[in-house]
Scaffold this motif. Structure first.
Motif, PDB file in Angstrom:
ATOM      1  N   UNK A  90     -10.008 -18.761   1.922  1.00  0.00           N
ATOM      2  CA  UNK A  90     -10.899 -17.990   2.777  1.00  0.00           C
ATOM      3  C   UNK A  90     -11.993 -17.386   1.925  1.00  0.00           C
ATOM      4  N   UNK A  91     -12.971 -16.755   2.576  1.00  0.00           N
ATOM      5  CA  UNK A  91     -14.150 -16.305   1.864  1.00  0.00           C
ATOM      6  C   UNK A  91     -14.353 -14.815   1.859  1.00  0.00           C
ATOM      7  N   UNK A  92     -13.284 -14.031   2.011  1.00  0.00           N
ATOM      8  CA  UNK A  92     -13.437 -12.573   1.987  1.00  0.00           C
ATOM      9  C   UNK A  92     -14.264 -12.163   0.771  1.00  0.00           C
ATOM     10  N   UNK A  93     -15.139 -11.195   0.958  1.00  0.00           N
ATOM     11  CA  UNK A  93     -16.139 -10.857  -0.049  1.00  0.00           C
ATOM     12  C   UNK A  93     -15.573 -10.186  -1.302  1.00  0.00           C
ATOM     13  N   UNK A  94     -14.288  -9.852  -1.306  1.00  0.00           N
ATOM     14  CA  UNK A  94     -13.606  -9.371  -2.506  1.00  0.00           C
ATOM     15  C   UNK A  94     -12.461 -10.338  -2.825  1.00  0.00           C
ATOM     16  N   UNK A  95     -12.760 -11.488  -3.413  1.00  0.00           N
ATOM     17  CA  UNK A  95     -11.692 -12.437  -3.731  1.00  0.00           C
ATOM     18  C   UNK A  95     -10.666 -11.864  -4.699  1.00  0.00           C
ATOM     19  N   UNK A  96     -11.037 -10.822  -5.418  1.00  0.00           N
ATOM     20  CA  UNK A  96     -10.071 -10.161  -6.298  1.00  0.00           C
ATOM     21  C   UNK A  96      -8.860  -9.682  -5.517  1.00  0.00           C
ATOM     22  N   UNK A  97      -9.101  -9.197  -4.287  1.00  0.00           N
ATOM     23  CA  UNK A  97      -8.009  -8.744  -3.434  1.00  0.00           C
ATOM     24  C   UNK A  97      -7.071  -9.895  -3.105  1.00  0.00           C
ATOM     25  N   UNK A  98      -7.634 -11.057  -2.764  1.00  0.00           N
ATOM     26  CA  UNK A  98      -6.816 -12.223  -2.431  1.00  0.00           C
ATOM     27  C   UNK A  98      -5.967 -12.636  -3.622  1.00  0.00           C
ATOM     28  N   UNK A  99      -6.559 -12.663  -4.795  1.00  0.00           N
ATOM     29  CA  UNK A  99      -5.835 -13.039  -6.011  1.00  0.00           C
ATOM     30  C   UNK A  99      -4.695 -12.062  -6.271  1.00  0.00           C
ATOM     31  N   UNK A 100      -4.974 -10.769  -6.149  1.00  0.00           N
ATOM     32  CA  UNK A 100      -3.944  -9.763  -6.390  1.00  0.00           C
ATOM     33  C   UNK A 100      -2.824  -9.841  -5.355  1.00  0.00           C
ATOM     34  N   UNK A 101      -3.183 -10.088  -4.093  1.00  0.00           N
ATOM     35  CA  UNK A 101      -2.166 -10.182  -3.046  1.00  0.00           C
ATOM     36  C   UNK A 101      -1.206 -11.337  -3.314  1.00  0.00           C
ATOM     37  N   UNK A 102      -1.737 -12.483  -3.670  1.00  0.00           N
ATOM     38  CA  UNK A 102      -0.891 -13.644  -3.948  1.00  0.00           C
ATOM     39  C   UNK A 102      -0.001 -13.374  -5.158  1.00  0.00           C
ATOM     40  N   UNK A 103      -0.580 -12.785  -6.187  1.00  0.00           N
ATOM     41  CA  UNK A 103       0.200 -12.513  -7.401  1.00  0.00           C
ATOM     42  C   UNK A 103       1.280 -11.464  -7.147  1.00  0.00           C
ATOM     43  N   UNK A 104       0.918 -10.355  -6.519  1.00  0.00           N
ATOM     44  CA  UNK A 104       1.880  -9.278  -6.298  1.00  0.00           C
ATOM     45  C   UNK A 104       3.024  -9.726  -5.397  1.00  0.00           C
ATOM     46  N   UNK A 105       2.706 -10.513  -4.379  1.00  0.00           N
ATOM     47  CA  UNK A 105       3.759 -11.006  -3.492  1.00  0.00           C
ATOM     48  C   UNK A 105       4.695 -11.934  -4.237  1.00  0.00           C
ATOM     49  N   UNK A 106       4.138 -12.822  -5.048  1.00  0.00           N
ATOM     50  CA  UNK A 106       4.966 -13.742  -5.820  1.00  0.00           C
ATOM     51  C   UNK A 106       5.873 -13.008  -6.793  1.00  0.00           C
ATOM     52  N   UNK A 107       5.402 -11.862  -7.293  1.00  0.00           N
ATOM     53  CA  UNK A 107       6.187 -11.075  -8.245  1.00  0.00           C
ATOM     54  C   UNK A 107       7.164 -10.129  -7.554  1.00  0.00           C
ATOM     55  N   UNK A 108       7.133 -10.098  -6.214  1.00  0.00           N
ATOM     56  CA  UNK A 108       8.048  -9.240  -5.475  1.00  0.00           C
ATOM     57  C   UNK A 108       7.604  -7.792  -5.349  1.00  0.00           C
ATOM     58  N   UNK A 109       6.338  -7.500  -5.656  1.00  0.00           N
ATOM     59  CA  UNK A 109       5.821  -6.128  -5.564  1.00  0.00           C
ATOM     60  C   UNK A 109       5.223  -5.905  -4.175  1.00  0.00           C
ATOM     61  N   UNK A 110       6.079  -5.924  -3.170  1.00  0.00           N
ATOM     62  CA  UNK A 110       5.601  -5.909  -1.788  1.00  0.00           C
ATOM     63  C   UNK A 110       4.900  -4.604  -1.428  1.00  0.00           C
ATOM     64  N   UNK A 111       5.447  -3.476  -1.834  1.00  0.00           N
ATOM     65  CA  UNK A 111       4.821  -2.194  -1.494  1.00  0.00           C
ATOM     66  C   UNK A 111       3.439  -2.077  -2.113  1.00  0.00           C
ATOM     67  N   UNK A 112       3.320  -2.472  -3.357  1.00  0.00           N
ATOM     68  CA  UNK A 112       2.020  -2.418  -4.028  1.00  0.00           C
ATOM     69  C   UNK A 112       1.030  -3.348  -3.344  1.00  0.00           C
ATOM     70  N   UNK A 113       1.509  -4.530  -2.933  1.00  0.00           N
ATOM     71  CA  UNK A 113       0.638  -5.472  -2.244  1.00  0.00           C
ATOM     72  C   UNK A 113       0.142  -4.894  -0.923  1.00  0.00           C
ATOM     73  N   UNK A 114       1.033  -4.269  -0.166  1.00  0.00           N
ATOM     74  CA  UNK A 114       0.633  -3.683   1.120  1.00  0.00           C
ATOM     75  C   UNK A 114      -0.333  -2.517   0.916  1.00  0.00           C
ATOM     76  N   UNK A 115      -0.104  -1.702  -0.110  1.00  0.00           N
ATOM     77  CA  UNK A 115      -1.015  -0.581  -0.366  1.00  0.00           C
ATOM     78  C   UNK A 115      -2.415  -1.092  -0.677  1.00  0.00           C
ATOM     79  N   UNK A 116      -2.488  -2.115  -1.498  1.00  0.00           N
ATOM     80  CA  UNK A 116      -3.790  -2.680  -1.853  1.00  0.00           C
ATOM     81  C   UNK A 116      -4.457  -3.295  -0.630  1.00  0.00           C
ATOM     82  N   UNK A 117      -3.674  -4.035   0.154  1.00  0.00           N
ATOM     83  CA  UNK A 117      -4.204  -4.672   1.351  1.00  0.00           C
ATOM     84  C   UNK A 117      -4.713  -3.630   2.343  1.00  0.00           C
ATOM     85  N   UNK A 118      -3.971  -2.544   2.507  1.00  0.00           N
ATOM     86  CA  UNK A 118      -4.371  -1.496   3.446  1.00  0.00           C
ATOM     87  C   UNK A 118      -5.728  -0.900   3.095  1.00  0.00           C
ATOM     88  N   UNK A 119      -6.008  -0.797   1.798  1.00  0.00           N
ATOM     89  CA  UNK A 119      -7.301  -0.237   1.378  1.00  0.00           C
ATOM     90  C   UNK A 119      -8.458  -1.134   1.796  1.00  0.00           C
TER      91      UNK A 119
END
Length: 309
Positions: free
Chosen positions: A216-245
């Motif tokens: 996808x083309x969301x204007x902050x691809x850094x968020x997409x990269x972090x979401x995929x990485x954090x989820x893969x690492x099992x850091x679900x709460x951190x991923x949701x906090x970042x996504x919520x922002x």
């Protein structure tokens, strides 16, 4: 450049097509975008998708964009080649694959109505493009008006080996991801890579349902990269906090008819595009809309732990 396969994972950022106000291609901005995406840590790029204004381009311009990008990066590049007829689809596919593209993306024509017609269409696409060309099926019923059920996708995955990836943009579609992964686990279909679109609007749950990443083309691809990485690492709460922002900005960017204008405006603000121009017909944001986006960007920067510029 490696080809996409059925185990491809990560973030494939969809790049907008930069234009000058007179409608000419802005290839310097295209190069800046490529460098930016690499720095953001994406795994690949997608060109000439729905947000790339592909229908407004000549074939020569489409090839020029792809040539500019593949000469700038070693990231795998997927190219949208959807077309009303197989002749133009084949011609563009042949040129971009010769340049080094990693695969092509094909959306269904809105004339398809039955399951057999959908499966038959992608069977013919694969036959036309050649067995060595990896294909991404774009499942976006809100735009294409073609509903691809789980049984249809199961048939395509089994019958068309060169279809290696599903760009999942059904909405609501979380249950579809779960059903596809369940069919795979039961041996009812071979594995497909599943990358999700819709601006990342549901990425927080899509990853948990079994998606392999985002396209996808969301204007902050850094968020997409972090979401995929954090989820893969099992850091679900951190991923949701970042996504919520980011969610207020993701929501604003998802407005039908305005999303590309929002995305280009923000990328211009971030110093990536020279202008936020779209090729006609297109639109720019009103002063009020610009102020609203500026407010969302300011609020985003205030959130602790959110990367941005």
């Amino acid at each position: 450049m490696p080809l996409i396969i059925r185990t491809t994972r990560g973030v494939y950022a969809i790049a907008p097509t930069p234009f000058f106000p007179d409608g000419a291609l802005d290839l310097d901005s295209m190069r800046r975008l490529v460098d930016f995406y690499e720095d953001a840590g994406v795994d690949g790029l997608t060109l000439l998708g729905q947000m790339g204004e592909a229908p407004k381009l000549t074939q020569a311009e489409a090839v020029e964009i792809v040539a500019t990008v593949v000469s700038r990066t070693t990231l795998p590049v997927v190219v949208g080649v959807s077309a009303p007829g197989f002749g133009s689809m084949k011609a563009l596919t042949s040129e971009v694959m010769a340049l080094g593209a990693a695969g092509v993306m094909v959306g269904p024509p809105n004339t398809l109505r039955t399951d057999d017609q959908i499966v038959g269409y992608y069977t013919e696409v694969a036959k036309t493009l050649g067995a060595d060309v990896p294909i991404v099926v774009q499942d976006y019923p809100l735009t294409f008006s073609v509903v691809m059920s789980v049984p249809v996708l199961t048939r395509i995955a089994g019958d068309v080996p060169s279809v290696v990836m599903l760009k999942h943009e059904d909405w609501p579609g979380l249950e579809k991801i779960s059903a596809l992964r369940a069919a795979e686990a039961a041996g009812e279909m071979p594995r497909l890579s599943i990358l999700c679109g819709n601006g990342g609007l549901f990425l927080d749950f899509e990853m948990k349902r079994g998606a392999d990443g985002a396209m996808t083309g969301y204007c902050f691809p850094e968020l997409l990269v972090d979401m995929v990485r954090l989820t893969a690492e099992g850091h679900d709460d951190q991923a949701h906090d970042l996504f919520d922002a980011h969610l207020p900005l993701i929501r604003y960017e998802q407005q039908p008819g305005s999303g590309l204008a929002v995305r280009k405006y923000i990328m211009m603000r971030r110093g990536l595009l020279s202008t936020d121009a779209q090729r006609r017909p297109g639109r720019s944001l009103s002063p009020t809309e610009c102020a609203e986006v500026d407010l969302l960007l300011t609020r985003l920067k205030r959130r602790e732990g959110v990367r941005g510029r």
